[in-house]
Design an enzyme around this catalytic site. Structure first.
Site, PDB file in Angstrom:
ATOM      1  N   SER A   1      97.296 -57.353 -25.672  1.00 52.33           N
ATOM      2  CA  SER A   1      95.581 -57.233 -26.018  1.00 52.33           C
ATOM      3  C   SER A   1      95.114 -55.712 -25.233  1.00 52.33           C
ATOM      4  O   SER A   1      95.636 -55.454 -24.293  1.00 52.33           O
ATOM      5  CB  SER A   1      95.036 -58.350 -25.346  1.00 52.33           C
TER       6      SER A   1
ATOM      7  N   TYR B   1      92.471 -63.979 -18.734  1.00 52.88           N
ATOM      8  CA  TYR B   1      93.296 -63.722 -20.041  1.00 52.88           C
ATOM      9  C   TYR B   1      94.078 -62.529 -20.175  1.00 52.88           C
ATOM     10  O   TYR B   1      95.280 -62.378 -20.581  1.00 52.88           O
ATOM     11  CB  TYR B   1      92.278 -63.760 -21.111  1.00 52.88           C
TER      12      TYR B   1
END
Length: 344
Positions: free
Chosen positions: A147, A172
């Site tokens: 990501s 995350y």
């Protein structure tokens, strides 16, 4: 084309669904897995599977775990959680996969602030099980989703794979960084070919309801205020789903690369390289919906980043990656799908 058997994790998710569809169009044998968790509306996940020809009636899923598509015999779906190590290894043993596209993860930057445990459970433990299964079954190539959030909070120019990523601002992001480190170790120690793809703000039809395109479209059409964080002073490298999928396909089709010419490990940004100011994105959405939004100006959210801008030169060099969909076109396609899906 030589037949290939490919496992796609997160097959009922946004990117996973589109990847399965594209691989099937190309004639590949695809095995999809997903735990169908309730992070967002499960009906949307089930409808994606229906598009792939899977019978998703509740009783059917209660009594069968492995289901073959009714419209494409090359697609099989299995509802399983990545933390089910025994079940996962059984799937690998039975199917003899050539390659794995690992897209399953607990998504959401903001959700990780209030629910940290599930991110360790899925994104670290579940990912470890994928690595182990790939190692033990001698998978030719593991392609996995990282990501843009690993870059942390920066207002600098295009983000390069060579930039340091030591200060994630959400759990995350930290789990995605850990995935990259774990992949490097498995590539180095066990000679497992791995390629990580750092996705940048993917949007389009069948997208996730917690993403900006969905949230804004829903609120604008309902006449409800939209939350505009940091008073609209944010930039995102919005990347249309078709461009993302074509990039992933190229990585799957070609041989994996090497780190410093010896370790079968590579890492790439995959984005649009055209960051858009949040307010410009909202105005474009208003135009496509033909309706003015009501704004609720908000401060910067915890865990958020100011700007994302993908330097995609490495992926372009090695895999001829060329995103071609402008925001105006991509949002038009999203709005067309959104209106159709939620009015039928």
């Amino acid at each position: 084309m030589v037949s290939k058997n490919i496992l796609v994790t997160g097959a009922a998710g946004f990117i996973g669904f589109h990847l399965c569809k594209r691989l099937l169009d190309l004639g590949y044998q695809v095995y999809g897995i997903d735990n169908l968790n309730a992070y967002y509306d499960v009906r949307l996940k089930l409808d994606r599977l229906k598009e792939l020809g899977i019978d998703t009636r509740a009783e059917h899923f209660l009594h069968q775990t492995e289901v073959t598509s009714e419209t494409n015999k090359n697609f099989t779906f299995n509802r399983i959680d990545l933390t089910d190590e025994k079940g996962l290894f059984s799937i690998f043993e039975k199917n003899k996969f050539d390659k794995v596209a690992h897209l399953a993860a607990q998504a959401g930057v903001r959700y990780s602030i209030d629910n940290p445990g599930v991110y360790i459970h899925t994104n670290v433990v579940g990912y470890f099980h994928i690595l182990e299964a790939c190692r033990q079954h001698k998978i030719d190539h593991l392609i996995y989703a990282s990501s843009s959030s690993v870059y942390g909070n920066t207002d600098s120019g295009p983000l390069s794979e060579d930039d340091r990523v030591d200060h994630p601002v959400s759990l995350y992001a930290a789990t995605k960084k850990s995935n990259e480190l774990m992949a490097f170790t498995y590539s180095n120690v066990y000679n497992l070919p791995t390629t990580g793809l750092r996705f940048f703000t993917v949007y389009g039809p069948w997208g996730r309801p917690d993403m900006a395109t969905f949230l804004f479209a829903r609120s604008i059409l309902k006449g409800e205020p939209i939350k505009v964080f940091n008073n609209g002073d944010l930039y995102r490298d919005f990347t249309y789903i078709d461009d993302i999928i074509e990039g992933v396909i190229q990585v799957i089709l070609k041989k994996p690369g090497f780190y410093k010419n010896q370790i079968p490990y590579t890492l790439y940004n995959i984005g649009n390289h055209h960051p858009v100011k949040l307010m410009d994105f909202i105005h474009c959405m208003e135009e496509k919906l033909n309706k003015k939004a009501q704004y609720k100006m908000m401060p910067m959210q915890a865990g958020d980043v100011y700007r994302t801008d993908a330097d995609v030169s490495a992926l372009a060099r090695d895999y001829d990656y060329r995103p071609t969909t402008p925001l105006d076109t991509g949002l038009s396609r999203f709005v067309e799908w959104y209106r159709s899906y939620y009015t039928n």
